[in-house]
Design an enzyme around this catalytic site. Structure first.
Site, PDB file in Angstrom:
ATOM      1  N   ASP A 268     -37.289 -31.377 -18.399  1.00  0.00           N
ATOM      2  CA  ASP A 268     -39.161 -31.403 -19.016  1.00  0.00           C
ATOM      3  C   ASP A 268     -39.411 -33.084 -18.440  1.00  0.00           C
ATOM      4  OD1 ASP A 268     -38.300 -28.899 -19.882  1.00  0.00           O
ATOM      5  OD2 ASP A 268     -38.533 -28.737 -21.678  1.00  0.00           O
TER       6      ASP A 268
ATOM      7  N   ASP B 169     -32.223 -21.613 -17.790  1.00  0.00           N
ATOM      8  CA  ASP B 169     -32.516 -22.566 -18.253  1.00  0.00           C
ATOM      9  C   ASP B 169     -31.615 -22.212 -20.224  1.00  0.00           C
ATOM     10  OD1 ASP B 169     -34.084 -24.515 -19.360  1.00  0.00           O
ATOM     11  OD2 ASP B 169     -36.121 -23.538 -19.763  1.00  0.00           O
TER      12      ASP B 169
ATOM     13  N   GLU C  30     -27.760 -25.916 -22.232  1.00  0.00           N
ATOM     14  CA  GLU C  30     -27.345 -26.737 -22.713  1.00  0.00           C
ATOM     15  C   GLU C  30     -25.893 -26.069 -24.301  1.00  0.00           C
ATOM     16  OE1 GLU C  30     -30.466 -26.483 -22.970  1.00  0.00           O
ATOM     17  OE2 GLU C  30     -30.323 -27.648 -20.927  1.00  0.00           O
TER      18      GLU C  30
HETATM   19  C1  GLC Z   1     -37.949 -25.032 -20.773  1.00  0.00           C
HETATM   20  C2  GLC Z   1     -37.614 -25.546 -19.281  1.00  0.00           C
HETATM   21  C3  GLC Z   1     -39.095 -25.159 -18.490  1.00  0.00           C
HETATM   22  C4  GLC Z   1     -39.499 -23.935 -19.111  1.00  0.00           C
HETATM   23  C5  GLC Z   1     -39.384 -23.018 -20.079  1.00  0.00           C
HETATM   24  C6  GLC Z   1     -40.262 -22.184 -20.540  1.00  0.00           C
HETATM   25  O1  GLC Z   1     -38.574 -25.842 -21.286  1.00  0.00           O
HETATM   26  O2  GLC Z   1     -36.811 -26.456 -18.900  1.00  0.00           O
HETATM   27  O3  GLC Z   1     -38.808 -25.461 -17.378  1.00  0.00           O
HETATM   28  O4  GLC Z   1     -40.877 -23.532 -18.225  1.00  0.00           O
HETATM   29  O5  GLC Z   1     -38.417 -23.669 -20.694  1.00  0.00           O
HETATM   30  O6  GLC Z   1     -39.143 -21.094 -20.265  1.00  0.00           O
END
Ligand code: GLC
Length: 829
Positions: A502, A424, A427
């Site tokens: 998200d 995650d 980007e």
């Molecule tokens: C980001 C991700 C989400 C995750 C959060 C905490 O917002 O997109 O899916 O739960 O980070 O890791």
């Protein structure tokens, strides 16, 4: 879904509409002399500009435009170029125009001014540079303007919001940017998003071609928005390096685009089950309670996810031992209950001497540096930690040694039994305003040709997930890696599944998820799914139920929720909804044999599992803009309910005969109609002649072995299908350990014949029954298996019986023992 707002670019549009006008600063290519030709390519050059046009195969032509007068290193992160076949081109240089002709395309290159046009083998014009603007540059920026016809529709661009047809409503057009961005709680007009795929498909009268811009800089695509008759694209740096990909079927375009950029690896079967996530399940007792609740409530599920709070101070590759004292034991116990565990691992180790990942990274020169040569640091999750808060440093995934190092760090997690990895914030998200990412002058190795972040930004997530995928493959060579990434780039489908980040727990977001996921599928990313229930904010019971129903047809099906939101588990909304939600997940598991078969096709051909209507019926103009229905594979058409409080739902069925999935009743196609719906309803239709492969409900994929294979045969005078299987878990399939079986039906006045050919390939499933349901057949006078009459069994005794047949629910159902040899059933009327 709101109509995209039109910016006030009218003045600019008017200027661009003037013949010969080009925005200030743009220098269009004027005349450009020929500078050479080979068996498959033409080169043009003057001191300022170099262009090459090369046939790579009969259907794929590459154009490179270097605004510097010479071509840069020929290196691509996206293109793998497999199985393209010989181009067999004929190159004919001429005095004012040259041509490259293949069996599928004629490319005309005219010199003064320099413009390119593509024709199909029949001479029909497919695509041409705008005569006024053509290819141009302004400083480091490169761009091409092409003609856009009023009757052309445009698809693709990977993970994008808005309608599936990128002309928009009433030819309003879309303008998209490719610049990977963390967009919390986005809506259906947010752009750019997390993933950049500079690829699109243009279709006219059902015939399609595609264009892939292989450029990693920030790029923009304008589809008839700036000017209704123009499609333009370009990037802020690098070459205008694009591939023209001929169809004419849109599936041909997707197949060829994924031949160039690669296809998804075949997922492990467990990854196609139901996944439950939230930010975050902790401590261990809560995870264990979650697992036992799934089993007690008999909601099937395969995977539980651990979000950032399992880590110590949000540090990658650590465990908070207060919350998870013995992760290995916990994972083993969950495994015994049939669960896998996936952990999040973000690419932002904390800057903290003594933390091994930081120390090793510094020693190995693995972190990206500022323009001044110091290690770049910035705030992400670790800066929010309650203890030991600090800035993060960032691996340079463009450096092979760093990818190798990072990939190796997963060893301890795999040894603990972690089944898959979630990448995650790649980007990369860095909390520095206003860009929310690294500064543009941060330096990257770029496989030996150092460059700055402008060129690498859009690659960061893809290379992060590549490092993970390759690490998992090395560390556990016989297991299929499962990686989920938020950010990626064209070709990233080779390494990881993608979820569009998200999203929001509202109806617009549910509705938007269909075109977004189908757009990803058209752009190579066949293994995708949005957060079921919506990530940001709370979901109503009705919204959650509709989302879980729609989610059955996402290749990746995971419920997830942000930290502040209420639980989004199938039982979180009361008993009535729990029952409906359970039924939805059960259907997912019943369909797993079919889902696996369709995913195998996606991994082999690039044709996505979740398909927009037009991909199956390109000649039917009604399908071109239908993006609230989908095909899962070639035969199942789902029209999930996507609006609140409705009592009916509009469905469009293309011409032909269809069957109601639930009742088996025939439904005539070639029309739009409304079906009444209640909260339980999930309208699904099956194409005449389909073979749909199912199994009884199981609680997780570990229970599939030995289950009967249920083959539902939908009537047609003649039809064929094939079915793929393997062990669902290891890499043995890549060494040929798989099985494919062909099925066929033939109907005559007095009988129906169903044939299963001998199994091809050495894989053998566990002993099981093969149960055929001849949908709508009513009853039979006799049923024969390979010429031997089978016993007729009462419907109530059928499930417990061995071999035999019965007439129930309007269908004839026949049970035999499965075996690899050919089988012929004759159903006499
Ligand atoms: C980001 C991700 C989400 C995750 C959060 C905490 O917002 O997109 O899916 O739960 O980070 O890791």
């Amino acid at each position: 879904m709101p109509r995209p707002s039109r910016p006030a670019l009218l003045a600019l549009a008017a200027l661009l509409a003037l013949p010969g006008a080009l925005r200030a600063g743009w220098e269009s290519i004027g005349s450009l002399p020929a500078a050479g030709a080979t068996a498959s390519s033409l080169v043009h050059r003057d001191p300022r500009v170099a262009v090459s046009v090369t046939a790579l195969s009969p259907e794929i032509v590459r154009v490179r435009y270097a605004p510097t007068g010479s071509f840069a290193r020929d290196h691509s992160w996206a293109v793998v170029r497999s199985d393209l076949g010989p181009a067999r081109a004929a190159v004919t240089p001429g005095p004012s125009a040259s041509e490259i002709v293949t069996s599928a395309l004629r490319v005309r290159v005219s010199f003064a001014p320099f413009r390119i046009a593509f024709f199909d083998a029949g001479g029909e014009l497919l695509d041409e540079d705008d005569p006024v603007r053509g290819m141009a540059h302004a400083g480091a920026e490169v761009r091409v303007w092409k003609r856009l016809q009023d009757d052309e529709v445009v698809y693709g661009f990977g993970e994008k919001n808005g309608r599936l047809d990128k002309r928009g409503w009433s030819l309003g057009g879309y303008h998209y940017t490719m610049w990977n961005t963390d967009t919390y709680a986005y809506d259906s007009s947010t752009d750019p998003m997390y993933v950049s795929v500079p690829f699109f498909i243009v279709m006219r009268n059902g015939k399609a071609h595609g264009i892939f811009l292989d450029n990693t800089f920030r790029s923009t695509f304008d589809v008839g928005r700036e000017s209704r008759s123009l499609l333009s694209f370009g990037a802020e740096g690098g070459e205008l390096d694009y591939y023209f990909i001929q169809g004419p079927h849109p599936k041909d375009v997707v197949a060829r685009y994924t031949a160039l950029t690669g296809r998804i690896p075949l997922p492990p079967r467990w990854a196609l089950g139901f996944h439950q996530c939230r930010w975050s399940y902790f401590p261990e007792s809560r995870v264990r309670l979650l697992a036992s609740t799934f089993r007690e409530k008999r909601v099937p599920a395969d995977t539980l996810w651990l979000d950032i709070d399992y880590q110590r101070d949000f540090k990658p590759f650590t465990w908070d031992r207060g919350r998870f004292p013995d992760p290995g034991k916990m994972i083993a116990d969950l495994r015994a209950q049939g669960f896998r565990v996936v952990t999040i691992v973000d690419p932002h180790p904390t800057k903290e001497p003594g933390y091994p990942v930081y120390d090793e990274g510094i020693a190995g020169g693995h972190f990206v540096k500022t323009a001044a040569g110091t290690v770049f640091e910035g705030p992400v999750w670790p800066s929010n930690a309650a203890k030991n808060a600090g800035n993060s440093v960032f691996p340079d995934f463009t450096r092979p040694a760093t990818r190798q190092w990072w990939g190796g760090l997963y060893r301890e997690f795999l040894d603990l039994g972690v089944a898959g990895i979630w990448n995650d914030m790649n980007e990369p998200a860095v909390w520095i305003r206003p860009a929310n990412t690294m500064p543009p002058d941060v330096r990257h190795d770029n496989e030996g040709l150092p460059t700055d972040h402008r060129e690498v930004h859009n690659l960061y997530g893809m290379l992060n997930s590549r490092s993970t995928f390759e690490g998992l493959s090395r560390l556990r060579p016989d297991a299929r890696p499962f990686v989920l990434t938020r950010s990626s780039f064209a070709g990233g489908q080779r390494y990881a599944a993608v979820w569009p980040g998200d999203n929001t727990a509202d109806w617009t977001s549910l509705r938007q998820s269909l075109p977004t996921l189908m757009g990803l599928g058209l752009s190579g990313f066949a293994f995708v799914g949005a957060d079921v229930g919506g990530f940001a904010h709370d979901a109503s019971a009705e919204l959650y139920t509709r989302w879980i129903q729609a989610g059955i047809f996402s290749p990746f099906m995971r419920a997830h929720s942000e930290a502040a939101a209420a639980d989004k588990e199938p039982w979180s909304y009361g008993a009535r909804h729990e029952a409906v939600n359970r039924r939805a997940v059960e259907l997912r598991y019943e369909l797993l044999p079919e889902i696996y078969d369709v995913m195998e096709e996606a991994s082999r051909t690039g044709i996505p599992a979740m398909r927009p209507m037009f991909l199956e019926f390109p000649e039917d103009r009604e399908t071109w803009s239908r993006d609230d229905q989908l095909f899962f594979g070639p035969d199942l058409l789902a029209a999930p309910v996507l609006s609140e409080g409705v009592v009916s739902r509009e469905v469009y069925l293309p011409a032909g005969e269809w069957f109601d999935f639930w009742t088996g009743a025939p439904v005539a196609g070639g029309r739009t109609f409304r079906v009444p719906v209640t909260i339980d309803s999930l309208p699904i239709y099956v194409r005449a002649g389909a073979f749909v492969f199912r199994q009884p409900v199981v609680q997780h994929t570990g229970q599939m072995a030995g289950q009967p294979l249920l083959v539902h045969v939908y009537p047609a005078p003649r039809s064929e299908a094939s079915f793929y299987e393997d062990d669902g878990e290891t890499m043995a399939y890549a060494r040929g350990e798989s099985a494919r079986r062909r099925f066929a039906q033939r109907r005559e006045a007095g009988s129906v014949t169903v044939e299963a050919a001998a199994v091809e390939g050495p894989y053998r499933p566990a002993a099981r029954d093969l149960v055929f349901t001849l949908v709508g057949e009513g009853t039979a006078s006799r049923v024969l298996a390979d010429g031997q009459a089978l016993a007729r069994v009462e419907p109530s005794a059928f499930d417990a019986a061995g071999t035999g047949w019965t007439a129930r629910d309007g269908s004839v159902t026949v049970k035999v023992r499965d075996r690899p040899e050919a089988l012929r059933l004759t159903i006499e009327r």
